[in-house]
Design an enzyme around this catalytic site. Structure first.
Site, PDB file in Angstrom:
ATOM      1  N   CYS A 137      18.687 -21.245  10.024  1.00  0.00           N
ATOM      2  CA  CYS A 137      19.778 -22.222   9.306  1.00  0.00           C
ATOM      3  C   CYS A 137      20.546 -21.491   8.201  1.00  0.00           C
ATOM      4  O   CYS A 137      20.072 -21.388   6.965  1.00  0.00           O
ATOM      5  CB  CYS A 137      18.995 -23.447   8.986  1.00  0.00           C
ATOM      6  N   CYS A 140      21.087 -23.815   5.398  1.00  0.00           N
ATOM      7  CA  CYS A 140      20.264 -24.008   4.409  1.00  0.00           C
ATOM      8  C   CYS A 140      20.085 -22.841   3.673  1.00  0.00           C
ATOM      9  O   CYS A 140      19.623 -23.014   2.245  1.00  0.00           O
ATOM     10  CB  CYS A 140      18.925 -24.221   5.309  1.00  0.00           C
ATOM     11  N   ASP A 141      20.234 -21.649   4.013  1.00  0.00           N
ATOM     12  CA  ASP A 141      19.760 -20.507   3.442  1.00  0.00           C
ATOM     13  C   ASP A 141      20.475 -19.359   2.960  1.00  0.00           C
ATOM     14  O   ASP A 141      20.297 -18.333   2.395  1.00  0.00           O
ATOM     15  CB  ASP A 141      18.578 -19.839   4.236  1.00  0.00           C
TER      16      ASP A 141
END
Ligand code: NDP
Length: 311
Positions: A137, A140-141
């Site tokens: 992701c 997200c990261d």
């Protein structure tokens, strides 16, 4: 133990749309949100193809709006994960659902909208560096790799989208595509190819992910000439598709060989009376937010029709 007429499992576009329709039909649905409240769209950025948003909308904002809309009509939203189901195939009877291994819900109808989850390559090193350089992701990261070089694997729209997202944060993005062409839509391919800091490596596969505590190199192979090379990169993003979230339903409901729930043509009906499926959990073909939402609407209408037979 809680009893209801309609219980919805999963909180993506399919689940929320089912909840909006079921609550407006006065079925007083209960929704069990699952491990990722809001589903896959909470890990995406701009959604530009959902009708009604001429300027696009951020995925998490869209899911928050859908949640509010479902709650406005009386959907009860429970934070929890379904750990066991016991479907009853007698028409009109209650199905049993266990949440978080302790709470029991009995419902005459169940709408399964549990979606699908990211797939991984299956390398040992991928497991080893999960959370230490390996991710599925970018939204997200990606932030953790600001100004660094990263690798993305995949040739579909997800890989294209993740690469474009990362190109805005990272110094360089290498996109590994195992074939000589991408599967992504033409518009996404065009965006990838015109982004100066994305280098697409066609016919390339991952051999290994190398590092100490964190990832620092990716060994790749050109599958045409078998030449290997190492790419210096601190992030490795896997974007190779998804697996339906149906493990908890195994042996209880009809699925295809990939684990997608089988629905009867032009409906959300499964092989169990009173159990309906909508969204990506039963759709390996279209897999769009708008098609998921449409099938959530179908599931709520099918559940309402089923319940009306017993009034
Ligand atoms: P897809 O199934 O479309 O693509 C998966 C990609 O990963 C393919 O290119 C496939 O290669 C590759 N792949 C699979 N296994 C491996 C492996 N072991 N090693 C290397 N490569 C591998 O999945 P997506 O997640 O990209 O998309 C799913 C659906 O969601 C699609 O319908 C897509 O259009 C949609 N989507 C839409 C978005 C948007 O509109 N904003 C954003 C993201 C997704 P190969 O081609 O060789 O099989």
């Amino acid at each position: 133990m809680k009893k209801t007429d309609c219980l919805i499992i999963g909180s993506g576009p399919a689940g929320y749309t089912a909840a909006i329709y079921a609550s407006r039909a006065n079925l007083q649905p209960i929704m069990i949100q699952g491990l990722q409240p809001g589903g896959q769209l909470t890990t995406t950025t701009d959604v530009e193809n959902f009708p009604g948003y001429p300027n696009g909308i951020m995925g998490p904002d869209m899911m928050e709006d859908l949640k509010k809309q479902a709650e406005r009509f009386g959907t009860k939203i429970i934070s929890g994960f379904v750990t066991k189901v016991d479907f009853c195939n007698k028409k009109g009877d209650y199905h049993k659902i266990i949440v978080d291994e302790k709470d029991t819900y009995m419902s005459k109808t169940i709408i399964i909208s549990t979606g699908a989850s990211a797939k991984y390559l299956g390398l040992e090193s991928e497991k080893k560096f999960m959370g230490f350089g390996v991710s599925a992701c970018a939204v997200c990261d990606g932030f953790f790799y600001k100004g660094e070089d990263v690798v993305v694997v995949g040739g579909g729209d997800s890989a294209a989208e993740e690469s474009i997202y990362l190109s805005k944060l990272c110094k360089k993005v290498y996109l590994l595509v195992r074939k000589d062409s991408m599967r992504a839509s033409k518009i996404m391919q065009k965006r990838v190819l015109k982004t100066s800091n994305i280098e697409v490596l066609f016919n390339h596969e991952t051999k290994d992910i190398i590092g100490d505590q964190n990832v620092n190199k990716i060994r790749v192979i050109n599958n045409q000439n078998n030449q290997e090379r190492e790419i210096d990169a601190t992030g490795f993003f896997v974007a190779i598709g998804h697996k339906p979230n149906t493990d908890v339903f195994k042996g209880q409901i009809k699925m295809d060989s990939s684990g997608y729930i089988v629905t009867k043509a032009d409906s959300s009906l499964t092989d169990i009376h009173g159990v309906f499926a909508s969204g990506d959990v039963q759709d390996s073909v279209y897999r769009q937010a708008v098609t998921a939402a449409g099938s959530g609407c179908m599931a709520a209408l099918d559940a309402e029709k089923y319940l009306s037979e017993f009034e």
